[in-house]
Design an enzyme around this catalytic site. Structure first.
Site, PDB file in Angstrom:
ATOM      1  N   GLY A 176       0.844  -1.198   0.000  1.00  0.00           N
ATOM      2  CA  GLY A 176       0.000   0.000   0.000  1.00  0.00           C
ATOM      3  C   GLY A 176       0.875   1.242   0.000  1.00  0.00           C
ATOM      4  N   GLY A 177       0.330   2.314   0.557  1.00  0.00           N
ATOM      5  CA  GLY A 177       1.062   3.581   0.588  1.00  0.00           C
ATOM      6  C   GLY A 177       2.376   3.493   1.327  1.00  0.00           C
ATOM      7  N   GLY A 411      22.523  12.224 -30.316  1.00  0.00           N
ATOM      8  CA  GLY A 411      22.057  12.764 -29.043  1.00  0.00           C
ATOM      9  C   GLY A 411      22.649  12.021 -27.859  1.00  0.00           C
ATOM     10  N   ALA A 412      22.909  10.735 -28.049  1.00  0.00           N
ATOM     11  CA  ALA A 412      23.463   9.940 -26.951  1.00  0.00           C
ATOM     12  C   ALA A 412      24.889  10.388 -26.639  1.00  0.00           C
ATOM     13  CB  ALA A 412      23.420   8.460 -27.301  1.00  0.00           C
TER      14      ALA A 412
HETATM   15  C1  HXC Z   1      -3.193  -3.474  12.583  1.00  0.00           C
HETATM   16  C2  HXC Z   1      -2.039  -5.344  11.966  1.00  0.00           C
HETATM   17  C3  HXC Z   1      -1.811  -4.801  10.684  1.00  0.00           C
HETATM   18  C4  HXC Z   1      -2.335  -3.515  10.403  1.00  0.00           C
HETATM   19  C5  HXC Z   1      -0.889  -6.729  10.779  1.00  0.00           C
HETATM   20  N1  HXC Z   1      -1.438  -6.535  11.977  1.00  0.00           N
HETATM   21  N2  HXC Z   1      -1.091  -5.686   9.960  1.00  0.00           N
HETATM   22  N3  HXC Z   1      -2.722  -4.678  12.907  1.00  0.00           N
HETATM   23  N4  HXC Z   1      -3.012  -2.905  11.395  1.00  0.00           N
HETATM   24  N5  HXC Z   1      -2.139  -2.943   9.212  1.00  0.00           N
HETATM   25  C6  HXC Z   1      -1.434  -7.421  13.119  1.00  0.00           C
HETATM   26  C7  HXC Z   1      -2.250  -8.655  12.874  1.00  0.00           C
HETATM   27  O1  HXC Z   1      -3.587  -8.397  13.164  1.00  0.00           O
HETATM   28  C8  HXC Z   1      -1.640  -9.612  13.878  1.00  0.00           C
HETATM   29  O2  HXC Z   1      -2.132  -9.297  15.119  1.00  0.00           O
HETATM   30  C9  HXC Z   1      -0.189  -9.221  13.859  1.00  0.00           C
HETATM   31  O3  HXC Z   1      -0.139  -7.915  13.316  1.00  0.00           O
HETATM   32  C10 HXC Z   1       0.662 -10.123  13.001  1.00  0.00           C
HETATM   33  O4  HXC Z   1       0.017 -10.266  11.763  1.00  0.00           O
HETATM   34  P1  HXC Z   1      -0.257 -11.684  11.094  1.00  0.00           P
HETATM   35  O5  HXC Z   1      -1.366 -11.490  10.143  1.00  0.00           O
HETATM   36  O6  HXC Z   1      -0.401 -12.736  12.131  1.00  0.00           O
HETATM   37  O7  HXC Z   1       1.122 -11.918  10.346  1.00  0.00           O
HETATM   38  P2  HXC Z   1       1.374 -12.572   8.925  1.00  0.00           P
HETATM   39  O8  HXC Z   1       0.594 -13.841   8.791  1.00  0.00           O
HETATM   40  O9  HXC Z   1       2.842 -12.612   8.765  1.00  0.00           O
HETATM   41  O10 HXC Z   1       0.756 -11.540   7.859  1.00  0.00           O
HETATM   42  C11 HXC Z   1       1.278 -10.251   7.733  1.00  0.00           C
HETATM   43  C12 HXC Z   1       0.384  -9.369   6.831  1.00  0.00           C
HETATM   44  C13 HXC Z   1      -1.076  -9.418   7.376  1.00  0.00           C
HETATM   45  C14 HXC Z   1       0.431  -9.912   5.412  1.00  0.00           C
HETATM   46  C15 HXC Z   1       0.963  -7.984   6.844  1.00  0.00           C
HETATM   47  O11 HXC Z   1      -1.072  -9.143   8.776  1.00  0.00           O
HETATM   48  C16 HXC Z   1      -1.950  -8.412   6.700  1.00  0.00           C
HETATM   49  O12 HXC Z   1      -2.440  -8.652   5.602  1.00  0.00           O
HETATM   50  N6  HXC Z   1      -2.208  -7.327   7.391  1.00  0.00           N
HETATM   51  C17 HXC Z   1      -3.085  -6.281   6.925  1.00  0.00           C
HETATM   52  C18 HXC Z   1      -2.362  -5.474   5.903  1.00  0.00           C
HETATM   53  C19 HXC Z   1      -3.140  -4.283   5.478  1.00  0.00           C
HETATM   54  O13 HXC Z   1      -4.216  -4.390   4.877  1.00  0.00           O
HETATM   55  N7  HXC Z   1      -2.594  -3.101   5.812  1.00  0.00           N
HETATM   56  C20 HXC Z   1      -3.157  -1.857   5.438  1.00  0.00           C
HETATM   57  C21 HXC Z   1      -2.527  -1.592   4.102  1.00  0.00           C
HETATM   58  S1  HXC Z   1      -3.027  -0.103   3.461  1.00  0.00           S
HETATM   59  P3  HXC Z   1      -2.394 -10.422  16.253  1.00  0.00           P
HETATM   60  O14 HXC Z   1      -3.168  -9.704  17.283  1.00  0.00           O
HETATM   61  O15 HXC Z   1      -3.156 -11.507  15.577  1.00  0.00           O
HETATM   62  O16 HXC Z   1      -1.039 -10.809  16.697  1.00  0.00           O
HETATM   63  C22 HXC Z   1      -1.850   0.910   3.964  1.00  0.00           C
HETATM   64  C23 HXC Z   1      -2.112   2.271   3.542  1.00  0.00           C
HETATM   65  C24 HXC Z   1      -0.965   3.124   3.903  1.00  0.00           C
HETATM   66  O17 HXC Z   1      -0.938   0.601   4.583  1.00  0.00           O
HETATM   67  C25 HXC Z   1      -1.228   4.441   3.341  1.00  0.00           C
HETATM   68  C26 HXC Z   1      -0.082   5.304   3.569  1.00  0.00           C
HETATM   69  C27 HXC Z   1      -0.150   6.495   2.640  1.00  0.00           C
END
Ligand code: HXC
Length: 527
Positions: A176-177, A411-412
């Site tokens: 993502g971002g 040009g290069a």
């Molecule tokens: C809150 C999060 C989190 C998030 C992970 N966790 N990502 N909590 N916000 N973004 C937490 C999980 O709930 C979990 O908590 C712990 O971290 C470990 O994650 P797991 O899923 O058990 O680990 P893994 O299997 O290795 O998977 C990792 C992952 C997955 C692929 C990153 O967690 C995931 O898909 N997370 C969501 C990603 C997401 O959608 N992020 C937002 C993206 S948009 P527990 O309590 O179970 O231990 C974005 C926009 C940014 O980032 C914009 C900026 C401009």
């Protein structure tokens, strides 16, 4: 004075206990999970990075202050990121390591505030920042506070750009971002098997356009190192990634106001290499390996390539000449005969601008027949991208030395560090061919009517060859360019190293401050 040995004050005990708890981040179970996934923890990574594993941690006891979704029950000291300063090879740096063991290293308000503060330290003190990324992205429970945090990190990345070196290492998810902080930094190192970067993940891709793709196919290290050019280096493991960071830092100054550190030279500055006289084939339509020239000229074993697997028709990287840090730009005749395309233009322009920002002299080895022709390149904007090279060289005020090895056409020729764009010292090997276009194409244009008047195709071909040879001898030689003063010297290839060292040392005192009215905020590099 009373003897206090053996007596431990409760405040000291409390501090020690709190530090022990803080060091566990998200807890023992999460640390075990991290290890089981083949990953080190944030602190283990920092121990590898800093000299003797020692660093001063900042903001160890920061916690988030979110309350929604039971967040008040879910806190950990540090809030999922470790920020620190300390020494790498004896020089100060600031490092940021996201701690995946607490809420997946997700970025909340306070997590982001810690990162911003660490970067402000780095910028005000003038030291590089190394950001070890391992995060699930924006902390979903914190909503727009999380996005604000990201915005402020990006703002700091831009504020620090060109002032201090910024190196990102991707050691886990980066989606993502979140990808834009690394993308705004100077170098990205990805770690094999455990890292990926993409704007939208496989699930969204499937839902949006029906394409099935794995995380690694979409944004794994190999893809970003060879296709997108997002990654500059791929490490096979985390330890190797940290070694790459250290090596990279060794070529760089701490900030834009310093010169890069010079090391004790380990190679003879007067070394003459007769093999260089025969690297370029006698038949100028044949390729050869440009790496051989670079390796034979620079201090032994100092060439450190950047973007090795991306746009292989160009080569960029750091090296040393008599111990001085330099940036190398070269064409690689093994791919497209060294012709420039969109990706190699971006690769070269970006590297030249980095070197210029950090006072690293640029040495360019030219063997370029021109730009890659065709609709694919034209329709994607080779004009816009090629212009970046011209802009970058023209803008650069560091010492610029150019070696025309063989072809330098059209040009290069102008774009790749020609005297006309402000190169300080331009030399050519006797094998150089410098002209508007290749001799055959030139002869066809100049003598088109004469050639058309010959009906026998064999005779026409013979005449074309003769006329092309004539053009090559009269115009496309280094002596013609030298007669105009466009090149400063024609040199024997074997003497390239001692000559470049003398030129570099002569140019070390060059200071070019450009103040041209009217004042401008910044130039407009064609993006
Ligand atoms: C809150 C999060 C989190 C998030 C992970 N966790 N990502 N909590 N916000 N973004 C937490 C999980 O709930 C979990 O908590 C712990 O971290 C470990 O994650 P797991 O899923 O058990 O680990 P893994 O299997 O290795 O998977 C990792 C992952 C997955 C692929 C990153 O967690 C995931 O898909 N997370 C969501 C990603 C997401 O959608 N992020 C937002 C993206 S948009 P527990 O309590 O179970 O231990 C974005 C926009 C940014 O980032 C914009 C900026 C401009």
């Amino acid at each position: 004075m009373s003897d206090l040995s053996g007596y431990e004050r409760s405040e000291i005990r409390k501090l020690r206990e709190m530090m022990e708890i803080a060091k566990l981040g998200g807890g023992v179970e999460a640390i075990n999970k991290q290890h089981a996934a083949g990953k080190l923890t944030a602190r283990e990574r920092l121990e590898l990075l800093f000299d003797g594993g020692r660093f001063i941690e900042i903001d160890m006891f920061v916690t988030h202050r979110a309350t929604e979704f039971d967040m008040s029950e879910r806190k950990a000291y540090g809030d999922g990121v470790v920020t620190a300063f300390g020494k790498v090879d004896g020089r100060n740096i600031v490092a940021i390591a996201q701690d995946f063991t607490f809420m997946g290293g997700s970025v909340g308000e306070m997590h982001a505030a810690k990162i911003v503060k660490a970067m402000q330290y780095a910028l005000s003190v003038g030291v590089p920042v190394v950001f070890l990324n391992d995060s699930g992205g924006a902390r979903i429970q914190e909503g727009v506070d999380s996005l604000r945090g990201y915005g402020e990190i990006f703002y700091m990345n831009v504020a620090a750009s060109g002032a201090i070196p910024q190196i990102a290492v991707i050691m886990g998810p980066c989606a993502g971002g979140a990808v834009y902080s690394p993308a705004l930094m100077d170098f990205i190192i990805m770690v094999d098997k455990i890292s990926y970067m993409f704007i939208t993940g496989p699930r969204v891709v499937k839902a949006a356009i029906g394409e099935e793709v794995t995380e690694m196919e979409l944004g794994g290290p190999e893809v970003h190192a060879s296709k997108s050019g997002v990654a500059h280096f791929v490490a096979s493991n985390e330890k190797e990634a940290i070694e790459i960071v250290k090596k990279l830092l060794s070529y760089l100054p701490s900030n834009s106001m310093e010169l890069p550190p010079r090391v004790q030279p380990m190679d003879d500055p007067e070394r003459i290499d007769t093999a260089l006289n025969n690297v370029v084939p006698e038949d100028s339509s044949k390729p050869y390996n440009m790496y051989e020239i670079i390796e034979r000229v620079v201090d032994r074993n100092t060439f450190f390539e950047v973007h090795r697997d991306f746009a292989k028709n160009a080569i960029v990287g750091f090296a040393r000449l008599n111990g001085y840090s330099i940036g190398i730009v070269a064409n690689q005749p093994l791919y497209y005969m060294g012709a420039l395309d969109i990706d190699s233009s971006d690769k070269i322009a970006r590297f030249v601008r980095f070197c210029d920002a950090f006072n690293i002299p640029i040495i360019t080895f030219v063997d370029v027949p021109g730009f890659v022709p065709g609709t694919f390149q034209e329709h994607r904007g080779i004009i816009r991208h090629g212009a970046k090279i011209i802009y970058a060289y023209s803008e650069a005020t560091v010492p610029k030395i150019t070696v025309i090895v063989r072809k330098a056409y059209g040009g290069a020729y102008i774009a790749l560090g020609s005297r006309h764009l402000g190169a300080d010292f331009v030399v050519a090997w006797p094998t150089a061919e410098i002209a508007v276009m290749g001799p055959e194409a030139a002869a066809e244009v100049i003598w088109r009517k004469k050639l058309q008047s010959i009906e026998d195709p064999v005779k026409r071909e013979e005449l074309l060859k003769k006329l092309a040879e004539e053009y090559r001898e009269r115009i496309a030689t280094p002596y013609y360019a030298a007669s105009r003063g466009y090149i400063d010297a024609i040199i024997e290839p074997s003497h390239t190293r001692p000559i470049l060292i003398k030129a570099l040392e002569f140019l070390m005192t060059k200071r070019e401050i450009r103040i041209r009215p009217p004042p401008r905020k910044h130039g407009l590099i064609p993006l």
